[in-house]
Design an enzyme around this catalytic site. Structure first.
Site, PDB file in Angstrom:
ATOM      1  N   ILE A 143       0.863  -1.175   0.000  1.00  8.85           N
ATOM      2  CA  ILE A 143       0.000   0.000   0.000  1.00  8.85           C
ATOM      3  C   ILE A 143       0.903   1.229   0.000  1.00  8.85           C
ATOM      4  CG2 ILE A 143      -2.026  -1.069   1.061  1.00  8.85           C
ATOM      5  CD1 ILE A 143      -1.168  -0.065   3.748  1.00  8.85           C
ATOM      6  N   ASP A 144       0.356   2.337  -0.459  1.00  8.21           N
ATOM      7  CA  ASP A 144       1.166   3.533  -0.628  1.00  8.21           C
ATOM      8  C   ASP A 144       1.732   4.030   0.701  1.00  8.21           C
ATOM      9  OD1 ASP A 144       0.495   3.534  -3.340  1.00  8.21           O
ATOM     10  OD2 ASP A 144      -1.294   4.755  -2.984  1.00  8.21           O
TER      11      ASP A 144
END
Length: 318
Positions: A143-144
């Protein structure tokens, strides 16, 4: 150890009689994947009574002895670093991490250390799946940096391959909570639009025409709404880079605080974000569910909404 390799003596049982060699080896060596064992056999790493065995498809008779030479893995490029991690589940095969916003998942240009991988290498003493390569040991998905929430990490190749299959067949359950600008016309809906790297900016993703990019599907539901914003839950059918951020922006409701895909929100929202010092995309990976690739148990995990997003939801009245 011998010559930069591990020597493993493998004893098959009578129950293996009639099995393919690679299947029997994988059963006897549960921490190694069948594909990895096939490659080693074909490469001449397996002996029986001093003779090389190179065909992973031969049938075994059971009660046989083999010797497997496994080259030692290259030391990971990333260094182990004692960085605190919120681990909510762990066994011999995998672990689930609740990642805070601001923590990069794996080393890359501009973030060579201080990442989740550096922390994992320390926590697991280097015992992570090697399928992701030396820069991404154990990493099945990501995930970012500025998205918070749940990630599953593989310790063994068997776990990594089993989890990867679930991501590929879209059976992993992933639900995100987000704050978006504007009032959606529908309280729930789906965005089915393929994604690829933007031809104008390689750091961004963009919706492309059919036949290009990868299929991406996001299902959203409004959980709370005000005059200028909404709290939504997004269920990912696929998991592409920046998927929720691009899809919600494409229907006119970008994530609040998104510095890449967001557009300038209404003045009151801008003032609110400044007052709260909220400087990231309002996105949290709140729920993760999957079948354990080894035990076959169904596992499900939830992550509490982090304080900054809870304050944002409260201030928005959603």
């Amino acid at each position: 150890m011998s010559g930069g390799s591990d020597i493993i003596d493998v004893a098959l049982d009578a129950e293996h009689a009639g099995w393919r060699l690679d299947r029997a080896l994988a059963h006897a060596l549960p921490t190694m994947s069948r594909e990895r064992l096939k490659s080693l056999v074909r490469a001449g790493s397996l002996e029986r009574e001093g003779l090389l065995v190179r065909d992973p498809a031969i049938k075994v008779s059971g009660d046989e002895q083999f010797r497997l030479t496994v080259p030692l893995a290259t030391e990971p490029d990333a260094e182990a670093q004692d960085i605190p991690l919120a681990i909510i589940f762990e066994d011999d095969h995998l672990l689930v991490v609740d990642k805070p916003a601001g923590l990069v998942v794996h080393p890359a240009a501009g973030n060579l250390d201080g990442t989740m991988v550096n922390a994992l290498l320390h926590h697991c003493a280097g015992r992570l799946s090697g399928i992701g390569g030396v820069a991404r040991p154990g990493i099945v998905h990501r995930i970012d940096k500025d998205t918070s929430g749940l990630l599953v990490v593989a310790k063994t190749d068997v776990a990594h391959e089993g989890l990867a299959r679930q991501f590929q067949d879209h059976s992993i359950e992933r639900r995100y909570l987000a704050a978006i600008g504007g009032r959606p016309a529908k309280l729930e809906g789906s965005v089915d639009a393929p994604l690829a790297r933007s031809s104008h900016d390689r750091k961004k993703m963009a919706i492309v025409e059919e036949g290009r990019g990868k299929r991406a599907v996001t299902h959203y539901k409004v959980l709370g709404i005000s005059n200028s914003a909404a709290r939504i839950e997004c269920r990912l059918e696929t998991g592409r880079t920046h998927q929720v951020r691009v899809h919600m922006a494409s229907i006119g409701h970008p994530l609040l605080g998104d510095p890449v895909y967001g557009r300038a929100p209404a003045q009151k929202l801008r003032e609110l974000l400044l007052r709260l010092n909220f400087r990231r995309q309002a996105l949290h990976a709140a729920r993760l569910g999957f079948v354990h690739p080894v035990t076959k148990d169904r596992l499900s995990f939830e992550s509490a909404i982090p304080q900054d997003m809870q304050e944002l939801f409260s201030a928005l009245g959603v």
